[in-house]
Design an enzyme around this catalytic site. Structure first.
Site, PDB file in Angstrom:
ATOM      1  N   HIS A 101       0.836  -1.199   0.000  1.00 31.62           N
ATOM      2  CA  HIS A 101       0.000   0.000   0.000  1.00 31.62           C
ATOM      3  C   HIS A 101       0.865   1.241   0.000  1.00 31.62           C
ATOM      4  O   HIS A 101       1.998   1.230   0.488  1.00 31.62           O
ATOM      5  CB  HIS A 101      -0.949   0.017   1.208  1.00 31.62           C
ATOM      6  CG  HIS A 101      -0.256  -0.060   2.532  1.00 31.62           C
ATOM      7  ND1 HIS A 101       0.219  -1.254   3.047  1.00 31.62           N
ATOM      8  CD2 HIS A 101       0.066   0.895   3.433  1.00 31.62           C
ATOM      9  CE1 HIS A 101       0.794  -1.020   4.226  1.00 31.62           C
ATOM     10  NE2 HIS A 101       0.724   0.285   4.466  1.00 31.62           N
ATOM     11  N   HIS A 103       0.762   5.342   1.074  1.00 31.76           N
ATOM     12  CA  HIS A 103       0.051   6.381   1.826  1.00 31.76           C
ATOM     13  C   HIS A 103      -0.006   7.651   0.972  1.00 31.76           C
ATOM     14  O   HIS A 103       1.011   8.062   0.410  1.00 31.76           O
ATOM     15  CB  HIS A 103       0.797   6.714   3.125  1.00 31.76           C
ATOM     16  CG  HIS A 103       0.860   5.596   4.111  1.00 31.76           C
ATOM     17  ND1 HIS A 103       0.062   5.543   5.232  1.00 31.76           N
ATOM     18  CD2 HIS A 103       1.628   4.472   4.148  1.00 31.76           C
ATOM     19  CE1 HIS A 103       0.342   4.448   5.923  1.00 31.76           C
ATOM     20  NE2 HIS A 103       1.296   3.781   5.288  1.00 31.76           N
TER      21      HIS A 103
END
Ligand code: AMP
Length: 115
Positions: A101, A103
């Protein structure tokens, strides 16, 4: 899908989240513990544990995540003001969730401190 992975469960719709973007490769949703007024997570749909597993074949995915970040910046109205992208990798990199992932942080002047 990994049954015990929180992000796989969000991708599968088994755990609720505030989804801001979705396509074939990724989804983006609001971080549950925001570190900035706008804190989104751009998450691969495929379960890839971390950046360590990114080979040449998956490098397009990382590029795609950056283009999604640009789309989100437009959507959130921060293209001109700016934003920060972070990918934590491994324990010392501060990675808590072992599912790839990125941010997306924006909405105020972010700290000059990176580490
Ligand atoms: P990292 O330290 O890079 O692995 O970041 C993991 C991020 O996932 C943290 O910022 C958490 O606040 C966020 N997070 C964990 N669980 C959830 C959830 N269920 N929904 C949204 N964000 C989450």
């Amino acid at each position: 899908m990994e049954e015990d992975c929180i992000f796989c469960r969000i991708v599968a719709g088994k755990v609720p989240s505030e989804i801001r973007y979705r396509d074939e490769e990724v989804i983006a949703f609001r971080d549950i513990n925001p570190k900035a007024p706008i804190h989104l997570l751009i998450v691969s749909k495929k379960h890839i544990p971390s950046l360590l597993q990114i080979t040449q074949a998956e490098s397009l995915l990382i590029g795609h995540m950056v283009t999604v970040a640009n789309e989100l910046a437009k959507k959130e109205g921060v293209s001109e003001k700016g934003y920060r992208l972070i990918i934590n990798c491994g324990k010392e990199g501060g990675q808590l969730v072992p599912h790839l992932h990125m941010h997306f942080l924006a909405g105020r002047k972010l700290s000059d401190k990176l580490g």
